[in-house]
Write a protein that holds these residues in place. Structure first.
Motif, mmCIF file in Angstrom:
data_model
loop_
_atom_site.group_PDB
_atom_site.id
_atom_site.type_symbol
_atom_site.label_atom_id
_atom_site.label_comp_id
_atom_site.label_asym_id
_atom_site.label_seq_id
_atom_site.Cartn_x
_atom_site.Cartn_y
_atom_site.Cartn_z
ATOM 1 N N ASN A 164 35.931 35.629 -17.216
ATOM 2 C CA ASN A 164 37.308 35.124 -17.170
ATOM 3 C C ASN A 164 37.470 33.708 -17.697
ATOM 4 O O ASN A 164 38.573 33.180 -17.700
ATOM 5 C CB ASN A 164 37.836 35.205 -15.738
ATOM 6 C CG ASN A 164 37.958 36.636 -15.267
ATOM 7 O OD1 ASN A 164 38.175 37.536 -16.073
ATOM 8 N ND2 ASN A 164 37.789 36.858 -13.983
ATOM 9 N N VAL A 165 36.402 33.071 -18.134
ATOM 10 C CA VAL A 165 36.488 31.711 -18.665
ATOM 11 C C VAL A 165 36.855 31.804 -20.141
ATOM 12 O O VAL A 165 36.138 32.396 -20.939
ATOM 13 C CB VAL A 165 35.153 30.950 -18.472
ATOM 14 C CG1 VAL A 165 35.229 29.579 -19.093
ATOM 15 C CG2 VAL A 165 34.804 30.860 -17.009
ATOM 16 N N GLU A 166 37.984 31.228 -20.487
ATOM 17 C CA GLU A 166 38.476 31.265 -21.859
ATOM 18 C C GLU A 166 38.314 29.904 -22.522
ATOM 19 O O GLU A 166 38.309 28.871 -21.856
ATOM 20 C CB GLU A 166 39.962 31.668 -21.880
ATOM 21 C CG GLU A 166 40.216 33.067 -21.362
ATOM 22 C CD GLU A 166 39.621 34.147 -22.237
ATOM 23 O OE1 GLU A 166 39.599 33.971 -23.473
ATOM 24 O OE2 GLU A 166 39.153 35.157 -21.692
ATOM 25 N N PHE A 167 38.214 29.901 -23.834
ATOM 26 C CA PHE A 167 38.113 28.666 -24.613
ATOM 27 C C PHE A 167 39.500 28.049 -24.720
ATOM 28 O O PHE A 167 40.353 28.538 -25.445
ATOM 29 C CB PHE A 167 37.533 28.984 -25.995
ATOM 30 C CG PHE A 167 37.245 27.774 -26.814
ATOM 31 C CD1 PHE A 167 36.252 26.886 -26.443
ATOM 32 C CD2 PHE A 167 37.957 27.519 -27.967
ATOM 33 C CE1 PHE A 167 35.970 25.770 -27.198
ATOM 34 C CE2 PHE A 167 37.686 26.405 -28.734
ATOM 35 C CZ PHE A 167 36.688 25.524 -28.348
ATOM 36 N N THR A 168 39.747 26.981 -23.955
ATOM 37 C CA THR A 168 41.047 26.322 -23.937
ATOM 38 C C THR A 168 40.910 24.915 -24.497
ATOM 39 O O THR A 168 39.796 24.426 -24.732
ATOM 40 C CB THR A 168 41.591 26.236 -22.495
ATOM 41 O OG1 THR A 168 40.694 25.431 -21.714
ATOM 42 C CG2 THR A 168 41.749 27.618 -21.884
ATOM 43 N N PHE A 169 42.018 24.238 -24.676
ATOM 44 C CA PHE A 169 41.998 22.875 -25.191
ATOM 45 C C PHE A 169 41.259 21.938 -24.241
ATOM 46 O O PHE A 169 40.486 21.079 -24.673
ATOM 47 C CB PHE A 169 43.429 22.366 -25.425
ATOM 48 C CG PHE A 169 43.466 20.964 -25.969
ATOM 49 C CD1 PHE A 169 43.138 20.720 -27.298
ATOM 50 C CD2 PHE A 169 43.813 19.898 -25.156
ATOM 51 C CE1 PHE A 169 43.148 19.423 -27.804
ATOM 52 C CE2 PHE A 169 43.831 18.603 -25.653
ATOM 53 C CZ PHE A 169 43.504 18.365 -26.978
ATOM 54 N N ALA A 170 41.475 22.105 -22.941
ATOM 55 C CA ALA A 170 40.799 21.244 -21.957
ATOM 56 C C ALA A 170 39.290 21.442 -22.004
ATOM 57 O O ALA A 170 38.527 20.469 -21.975
ATOM 58 C CB ALA A 170 41.332 21.532 -20.552
ATOM 59 N N LEU A 171 38.826 22.679 -22.117
ATOM 60 C CA LEU A 171 37.387 22.936 -22.195
ATOM 61 C C LEU A 171 36.814 22.544 -23.556
ATOM 62 O O LEU A 171 35.619 22.294 -23.676
ATOM 63 C CB LEU A 171 37.088 24.400 -21.889
ATOM 64 C CG LEU A 171 37.266 24.816 -20.435
ATOM 65 C CD1 LEU A 171 37.026 26.303 -20.260
ATOM 66 C CD2 LEU A 171 36.358 24.018 -19.525
ATOM 67 N N ALA A 172 37.672 22.481 -24.564
ATOM 68 C CA ALA A 172 37.209 22.045 -25.883
ATOM 69 C C ALA A 172 36.835 20.575 -25.894
ATOM 70 O O ALA A 172 36.090 20.120 -26.758
ATOM 71 C CB ALA A 172 38.282 22.319 -26.934
ATOM 72 N N ASN A 178 32.117 23.135 -24.769
ATOM 73 C CA ASN A 178 32.892 23.540 -25.941
ATOM 74 C C ASN A 178 32.040 24.306 -26.948
ATOM 75 O O ASN A 178 32.468 25.310 -27.503
ATOM 76 C CB ASN A 178 33.563 22.331 -26.599
ATOM 77 C CG ASN A 178 32.606 21.212 -26.934
ATOM 78 O OD1 ASN A 178 31.391 21.340 -26.828
ATOM 79 N ND2 ASN A 178 33.159 20.089 -27.332
#
Length: 185
Positions: A164-172, A178
């Protein structure tokens, strides 16, 4: 409240996602492994042998000396990761898991993307390892400093296994996370 039953398909995209999620974790492990000992030897090892003082006395700027050490560690990390990645791809193809792991199969674009991620990750890890090992006075002390770093570096690799962990701007914006999530995507 009761128990509900749901059918789950074993051949859907979730299965290939699960197997494909191991690739970033393996890339983290093999790139780390390739960079650890050269980084230790080029910093704490030279200090312990007494050759670092001779290098500092040479008519070379500190920036050039550090750049050379960084390039050496990064090159060895990339070479180690490439050998391991090649062996992993050969194994995946030989047992017929390429369609399962990579969905539509491996293309030249996927291989280029993995290679670029390898370069970014090896550069990041080489810089961090050189920074950490440069404060150590001996080979053993450098190894002791690196063990917590290696354990912390496995967390983003394990994060790639969570569905369920998606690549988002915050995680980038989070280093290492990232790269791992981009590799999974």
């Amino acid at each position: 409240t009761g128990i509900a039953r749901h059918s789950v398909s074993a051949t859907g995209p979730g299965r290939s996602m699960l197997l494909g999620a191991f690739i970033p974790l393996v890339l983290v492990l093999m790139t780390m492994t390739g960079a650890v000992y050269p980084a230790i030897d080029l910093t704490a090892g030279e200090r312990e042998r007494g050759t670092l003082e001779m290098l500092m006395a040479a008519p070379v700027s500190r920036r050039m000396l550090l750049t050379g050490k960084f390039i050496a560690v990064c090159t060895i990390a990339i070479m180690t990761a490439l050998v391991n990645l090649t062996a992993m791809l050969i194994t995946i193809f030989s047992i017929g898991f390429d369609r399962i792991v990579f969905g539509g199969g491996v293309t030249a674009g996927i291989i280029v993307q993995i290679f670029l991620l390898l370069i970014v990750f090896a550069s990041f890890f080489s810089a961090v390892l050189l920074s950490v090992t440069s404060v150590a006075r001996s080979f053993r002390e450098a190894q002791a400093y690196i063990i917590p770093l290696m354990l912390m570096s496995l967390a983003p690799g394990i994060l790639s296994l969570m569905p369920n962990v998606e690549f988002t701007f915050a995680l980038a914006l989070v280093p290492l996370v990232n790269i791992v999530l981009l590799g999974r995507a």
